[in-house]
Design a protein around this motif. Structure first.
Motif, mmCIF file in Angstrom:
data_model
loop_
_atom_site.group_PDB
_atom_site.id
_atom_site.type_symbol
_atom_site.label_atom_id
_atom_site.label_comp_id
_atom_site.label_asym_id
_atom_site.label_seq_id
_atom_site.Cartn_x
_atom_site.Cartn_y
_atom_site.Cartn_z
ATOM 1 N N ASP A 1 0.973 -1.228 0.054
ATOM 2 C CA ASP A 1 0.000 -0.074 -0.090
ATOM 3 C C ASP A 1 0.799 1.142 -0.163
ATOM 4 O OD1 ASP A 1 -2.333 -1.707 2.324
ATOM 5 O OD2 ASP A 1 -2.139 -1.864 0.030
ATOM 6 N N PRO A 2 0.426 2.393 -0.580
ATOM 7 C CA PRO A 2 -0.968 2.430 -1.097
ATOM 8 C C PRO A 2 -0.946 2.069 -2.633
ATOM 9 C CG PRO A 2 0.398 4.707 -1.492
ATOM 10 C CD PRO A 2 1.269 3.803 -0.499
ATOM 11 N N SER B 1 -3.242 -1.358 -2.607
ATOM 12 C CA SER B 1 -4.592 -0.838 -2.084
ATOM 13 C C SER B 1 -5.344 0.105 -3.218
ATOM 14 C CB SER B 1 -4.720 -0.263 -0.802
ATOM 15 O OG SER B 1 -4.065 0.821 -0.804
ATOM 16 N N ASN B 2 -4.781 1.041 -3.762
ATOM 17 C CA ASN B 2 -5.338 1.860 -4.658
ATOM 18 C C ASN B 2 -5.629 0.976 -6.095
ATOM 19 O OD1 ASN B 2 -4.710 3.825 -2.625
ATOM 20 N ND2 ASN B 2 -3.887 5.226 -4.041
ATOM 21 N N LYS B 3 -4.718 0.174 -6.301
ATOM 22 C CA LYS B 3 -4.782 -0.531 -7.576
ATOM 23 C C LYS B 3 -6.276 -1.316 -7.537
ATOM 24 C CE LYS B 3 -0.691 -1.774 -8.724
ATOM 25 N NZ LYS B 3 0.549 -2.645 -8.456
ATOM 26 N N ASP C 1 -8.607 -0.979 -5.178
ATOM 27 C CA ASP C 1 -9.898 -0.164 -5.200
ATOM 28 C C ASP C 1 -10.296 0.116 -6.561
ATOM 29 O OD1 ASP C 1 -9.151 1.619 -1.895
ATOM 30 O OD2 ASP C 1 -9.852 -0.529 -2.560
ATOM 31 N N THR C 2 -9.287 0.333 -7.620
ATOM 32 C CA THR C 2 -9.811 0.957 -8.970
ATOM 33 C C THR C 2 -10.429 -0.308 -9.315
ATOM 34 O OG1 THR C 2 -7.906 2.653 -8.765
ATOM 35 C CG2 THR C 2 -8.819 1.996 -10.789
ATOM 36 N N LYS D 1 2.200 7.071 -15.493
ATOM 37 C CA LYS D 1 0.786 6.818 -15.237
ATOM 38 C C LYS D 1 0.235 6.832 -16.578
ATOM 39 C CE LYS D 1 0.697 9.196 -11.020
ATOM 40 N NZ LYS D 1 0.036 10.262 -9.985
ATOM 41 N N GLU E 1 -8.029 5.536 -8.347
ATOM 42 C CA GLU E 1 -7.337 5.991 -7.293
ATOM 43 C C GLU E 1 -5.924 6.043 -7.460
ATOM 44 O OE1 GLU E 1 -9.461 6.778 -4.350
ATOM 45 O OE2 GLU E 1 -7.510 7.850 -3.520
ATOM 46 N N GLU E 2 -5.426 7.323 -8.044
ATOM 47 C CA GLU E 2 -3.872 7.292 -8.179
ATOM 48 C C GLU E 2 -2.724 7.214 -6.909
ATOM 49 O OE1 GLU E 2 -3.663 9.493 -12.503
ATOM 50 O OE2 GLU E 2 -2.751 10.418 -10.812
ATOM 51 N N TRP E 3 -1.612 6.885 -7.398
ATOM 52 C CA TRP E 3 -0.576 6.929 -6.218
ATOM 53 C C TRP E 3 0.752 7.231 -7.113
ATOM 54 C CZ3 TRP E 3 -2.729 2.690 -8.591
ATOM 55 C CH2 TRP E 3 -1.853 1.792 -9.214
#
Ligand code: LIP
Length: 305
Positions: free
Chosen positions: A173-174, A177-179, A181-182, A268, A299-301
């Motif tokens: 994470d992040p 988790s962001n991956k 979640d997306t 990105k 949800e980017e990071w």
């Protein structure tokens, strides 16, 4: 410095085919010896001796043919910036994890950028004998004969899309988790407020994902974390196939979808296939609408984190 793109394309196809034979031989040798591999950032970011041998071969060929050009390759990367000079941006084996496991979604990816813009791409999968090519103003082709995209079907909403995503090598994470979640927001039921795309595909090769978008076989491909050598060739091919490349929440040039150094180097990425022009509007506007639809749920990071 002008470059004869017809000659460069012919040259890049020739060395891609030779690299493909090295990949087939290298995999056969690895399997016969049950050879191991080395780890880079972690235990899922892998590299083999064949990656390094293929890159050495490609560097030697490119420097002999174009001694004044620059070169950026995955296995020799040392933080070089993409400049305006003609630069070959190469991933010797894209899909190394697939290569190690014998899963046939593997390709050598040879891109040329001039003025920081991808203008030529050759991507060759030697295990399925699939060659994707594209050069500025010369169209995009599969196996040098099938013009891409093979069809331009409507895509009125992301909910009708088949979207490529990747798990990549960042598993903390992040990023993780962001991956995930997306992925959930993309696939979940509309009744729960999600996009409910037709489905996701994870091929394991950025270069081949972009080729499938260029062919119209995938509608979009989104990833944060891969590198310019994963996408340079694919961006050139996709542009010739009428597709669009985006980066992050908003590109420097707005929603034009034109590949440029800021997109290529930004780590990105979002790629959208060619779609029919919206009534009274342009193809790029229709693609930008789809891009914004996706970015509104991403949800980017920071890929460098
Ligand atoms: C791969 C990319 C893929 C990404 C993987 C890996 P490699 O390139 O093509 O998109 O998800 O983590 O970076 O390392 O096989 O050349």
């Amino acid at each position: 410095m002008s470059v004869d793109l017809d000659a460069a394309l012919k040259f890049a196809v020739s060395i891609a085919k030779e690299a493909g034979q090295m990949m087939r031989d290298g995999q056969a040798r690895r399997f016969s010896q049950d050879a191991g591999q080395e780890e880079k950032a972690n235990s899922v970011d892998l590299v083999t001796e064949c990656d390094q041998q293929v890159e050495k071969f490609l560097v030697a060929k490119i420097k002999a043919e174009y001694p004044d050009h620059k070169f950026i390759g995955e296995e020799s990367y040392d933080g070089e910036k993409v400049t305006d000079d003609p630069t070959w941006i190469v991933d010797p084996i894209d899909g190394t994890t697939n290569f190690i496991h014998g899963f046939p979604m593997v390709a050598t990816s040879i891109g040329l950028a001039i003025g920081g813009i991808p203008v030529l791409g050759v991507i060759y999968n030697p295990f399925l004998d699939l060659l994707y090519t594209g050069a500025e103003g010369r169209g995009a082709y599969m196996n040098e004969s099938i013009k891409l995209p093979t069809a331009v079907r409507s895509l009125d909403s992301l909910s009708e899309a088949l979207v490529a995503v990747e798990y990549g090598s960042s598993r903390r994470d992040p990023a993780l988790s962001n991956k995930l979640d997306t992925f959930k927001r993309l696939t979940g039921d509309k009744r729960d407020g999600h996009k409910m795309v037709h489905s996701l595909r994870s091929v394991g090769s950025a270069a081949l994902n972009i080729c499938f978008v260029a062919a119209g076989q995938l509608d979009a491909y989104w990833e944060i974390g891969c590198w310019p050598w994963d996408v340079c060739a694919g961006m050139a091919i996709l542009k010739e196939a009428g597709g669009a490349s985006y980066a992050g929440k908003m590109t420097e040039k707005g929603w034009t979808g034109e590949p440029n150094a800021a997109i290529m180097a930004g780590r990105k990425y979002l790629f959208i296939r060619q779609v029919p022009a919206a009534k009274g509007d342009t193809v790029r506007a229709a693609q930008a609408t789809l891009a914004k639809e996706l970015y509104d749920i991403v949800e980017e990071w920071d890929p460098a984190s």
